[in-house]
Design a protein around this motif. Structure first.
Motif, PDB file in Angstrom:
ATOM      1  N   ASN A  40       0.852  -1.191   0.000  1.00 36.04           N
ATOM      2  CA  ASN A  40       0.000   0.000   0.000  1.00 36.04           C
ATOM      3  C   ASN A  40       0.889   1.244   0.000  1.00 36.04           C
ATOM      4  N   TRP A  41       0.633   2.151  -0.926  1.00 32.12           N
ATOM      5  CA  TRP A  41       1.580   3.247  -1.150  1.00 32.12           C
ATOM      6  C   TRP A  41       0.835   4.539  -1.470  1.00 32.12           C
ATOM      7  N   VAL A  42       1.301   5.622  -0.878  1.00 31.73           N
ATOM      8  CA  VAL A  42       0.861   6.966  -1.257  1.00 31.73           C
ATOM      9  C   VAL A  42       2.107   7.791  -1.527  1.00 31.73           C
ATOM     10  N   ASP A  43       2.209   8.323  -2.738  1.00 36.10           N
ATOM     11  CA  ASP A  43       3.304   9.252  -3.014  1.00 36.10           C
ATOM     12  C   ASP A  43       2.807  10.643  -2.651  1.00 36.10           C
ATOM     13  N   ALA A  44       3.577  11.326  -1.805  1.00 33.46           N
ATOM     14  CA  ALA A  44       3.126  12.607  -1.260  1.00 33.46           C
ATOM     15  C   ALA A  44       4.273  13.607  -1.188  1.00 33.46           C
ATOM     16  N   PRO A  45       4.889  13.917  -2.333  1.00 34.83           N
ATOM     17  CA  PRO A  45       5.957  14.919  -2.309  1.00 34.83           C
ATOM     18  C   PRO A  45       5.416  16.264  -1.836  1.00 34.83           C
ATOM     19  N   VAL A  46       6.309  17.079  -1.327  1.00 37.78           N
ATOM     20  CA  VAL A  46       5.895  18.338  -0.705  1.00 37.78           C
ATOM     21  C   VAL A  46       6.597  19.524  -1.357  1.00 37.78           C
ATOM     22  N   SER A  47       6.017  20.692  -1.136  1.00 41.13           N
ATOM     23  CA  SER A  47       6.635  21.952  -1.538  1.00 41.13           C
ATOM     24  C   SER A  47       6.421  22.945  -0.409  1.00 41.13           C
ATOM     25  N   GLY A  48       7.334  23.882  -0.311  1.00 39.62           N
ATOM     26  CA  GLY A  48       7.251  24.875   0.758  1.00 39.62           C
ATOM     27  C   GLY A  48       8.584  25.093   1.431  1.00 39.62           C
ATOM     28  N   GLY A  49       9.530  24.197   1.136  1.00 42.09           N
ATOM     29  CA  GLY A  49      10.887  24.380   1.622  1.00 42.09           C
ATOM     30  C   GLY A  49      11.021  24.246   3.127  1.00 42.09           C
ATOM     31  N   GLN A  50      12.175  24.660   3.608  1.00 40.50           N
ATOM     32  CA  GLN A  50      12.478  24.563   5.035  1.00 40.50           C
ATOM     33  C   GLN A  50      11.503  25.382   5.866  1.00 40.50           C
ATOM     34  N   VAL A  51      11.123  26.556   5.347  1.00 43.55           N
ATOM     35  CA  VAL A  51      10.196  27.425   6.082  1.00 43.55           C
ATOM     36  C   VAL A  51       8.852  26.727   6.272  1.00 43.55           C
ATOM     37  N   GLY A  52       8.339  26.121   5.206  1.00 38.95           N
ATOM     38  CA  GLY A  52       7.063  25.426   5.294  1.00 38.95           C
ATOM     39  C   GLY A  52       7.109  24.216   6.204  1.00 38.95           C
ATOM     40  N   ALA A  53       8.240  23.508   6.174  1.00 41.04           N
ATOM     41  CA  ALA A  53       8.382  22.332   7.033  1.00 41.04           C
ATOM     42  C   ALA A  53       8.378  22.730   8.502  1.00 41.04           C
ATOM     43  N   GLU A  54       9.111  23.785   8.827  1.00 36.24           N
ATOM     44  CA  GLU A  54       9.200  24.218  10.224  1.00 36.24           C
ATOM     45  C   GLU A  54       7.874  24.766  10.736  1.00 36.24           C
ATOM     46  N   ALA A  55       7.093  25.378   9.830  1.00 33.48           N
ATOM     47  CA  ALA A  55       5.815  25.968  10.230  1.00 33.48           C
ATOM     48  C   ALA A  55       4.638  25.015  10.055  1.00 33.48           C
ATOM     49  N   ALA A  56       4.905  23.801   9.555  1.00 36.44           N
ATOM     50  CA  ALA A  56       3.852  22.813   9.280  1.00 36.44           C
ATOM     51  C   ALA A  56       2.811  23.370   8.316  1.00 36.44           C
ATOM     52  N   THR A  57       3.296  24.068   7.285  1.00 30.80           N
ATOM     53  CA  THR A  57       2.398  24.652   6.282  1.00 30.80           C
ATOM     54  C   THR A  57       2.730  24.151   4.880  1.00 30.80           C
ATOM     55  N   LEU A  58       3.299  22.967   4.789  1.00 33.79           N
ATOM     56  CA  LEU A  58       3.717  22.434   3.500  1.00 33.79           C
ATOM     57  C   LEU A  58       2.534  22.235   2.553  1.00 33.79           C
ATOM     58  N   THR A  59       2.811  22.365   1.273  1.00 32.98           N
ATOM     59  CA  THR A  59       1.885  21.918   0.240  1.00 32.98           C
ATOM     60  C   THR A  59       2.178  20.446  -0.022  1.00 32.98           C
ATOM     61  N   ILE A  60       1.153  19.612   0.035  1.00 32.90           N
ATOM     62  CA  ILE A  60       1.322  18.172  -0.135  1.00 32.90           C
ATOM     63  C   ILE A  60       0.541  17.721  -1.361  1.00 32.90           C
ATOM     64  N   MET A  61       1.247  17.061  -2.274  1.00 34.79           N
ATOM     65  CA  MET A  61       0.673  16.600  -3.539  1.00 34.79           C
ATOM     66  C   MET A  61       0.600  15.082  -3.504  1.00 34.79           C
ATOM     67  N   ALA A  62      -0.578  14.535  -3.293  1.00 30.74           N
ATOM     68  CA  ALA A  62      -0.703  13.110  -2.996  1.00 30.74           C
ATOM     69  C   ALA A  62      -1.261  12.312  -4.160  1.00 30.74           C
ATOM     70  N   GLY A  63      -0.681  11.126  -4.349  1.00 28.35           N
ATOM     71  CA  GLY A  63      -1.188  10.172  -5.322  1.00 28.35           C
ATOM     72  C   GLY A  63      -1.414   8.830  -4.648  1.00 28.35           C
ATOM     73  N   GLY A  64      -2.549   8.206  -4.928  1.00 33.53           N
ATOM     74  CA  GLY A  64      -2.863   6.917  -4.322  1.00 33.53           C
ATOM     75  C   GLY A  64      -4.353   6.666  -4.387  1.00 33.53           C
TER      76      GLY A  64
END
Length: 212
Positions: A40-64
């Motif tokens: 079972n797999w979901v590909d969920a690459p993110v965008s938002g960089g270090q700033v987004g990761a630290e603030a938990a505001t990433l854009t998540i692009m999910a496939g599955g």
């Protein structure tokens, strides 16, 4: 990813049959689809960089599948804000590569624009400020343009990773029959920056140094 999950001593050896793997990285589309045939797999690459990761505001692009996306959603909601289910497995990676195509070429365009201004005797900091009020405004001009002006290329998103993504873009474009001269040029520029110039450990905004 393949080694960690499917290699000797990998996760696959101890996974429950109903376990779900969420891949937040940027990986190839064919590989992603192959892996999803085994677990079972979901590909969920993110965008938002270090700033987004630290603030938990990433854009998540999910496939599955719908079911697997719903299982993963509570996790996504802890680290991201803009969460989109794009379709079946691989759709997230396609979307992330589209994102990276824009990012890679926009970084290059901003670097050239600011260096052009500098070589023409105009303060690039003022040029950036002026452009932020117009149609050329972007997060890359704002954040990475500022790095370029200050020549602060301490790594956030390393150039080596940007090159990896540009290579994946090129492979995907070839596989679907997209003839993109700008993508070919972008690949050549990032290869030169990382390998010929040896700047792979710099932040990807450091592409500015290619024009110095």
């Amino acid at each position: 990813v393949e080694a960690i999950v499917f290699g000797p001593g990998g996760l696959i050896e101890g996974l429950h049959p109903d376990a779900l793997i969420i891949d937040f990285g940027t990986t190839g589309v064919p590989e992603t689809k192959q892996w999803a045939e085994r677990v079972n797999w979901v590909d969920a690459p993110v965008s938002g960089g270090q700033v987004g990761a630290e603030a938990a505001t990433l854009t998540i692009m999910a496939g599955g599948s719908d079911a697997n996306f719903q299982r993963a959603l509570p996790i996504f909601q802890t680290v991201g804000k803009n969460i989109t289910h794009l379709g079946p497995v691989g759709s997230g990676q396609v979307t992330k590569l589209a994102n990276q195509l824009i990012v890679a070429q926009t970084i290059d365009a901003v670097a050239q624009a600011l260096r052009l201004a500098e070589l023409s005797g105009v303060d690039p900091a003022l040029v950036r400020k002026a452009l932020l009020g117009g149609f050329a405004e972007s997060r890359i001009l704002d954040l990475h343009g500022d790095r370029m002006v200050r020549r602060d290329f301490a790594p956030g998103g390393r150039a080596t990773l940007q090159l990896k993504d540009v290579r994946l873009m090129s492979q995907l474009a070839d596989s679907v029959g997209l003839d993109s001269p700008t993508l070919r040029n972008s690949l050549a520029q990032w290869e030169k920056f990382v390998h010929e110039k040896g700047f792979g450990d710099l932040d990807h905004s450091g592409l500015f140094r290619l024009y110095e």
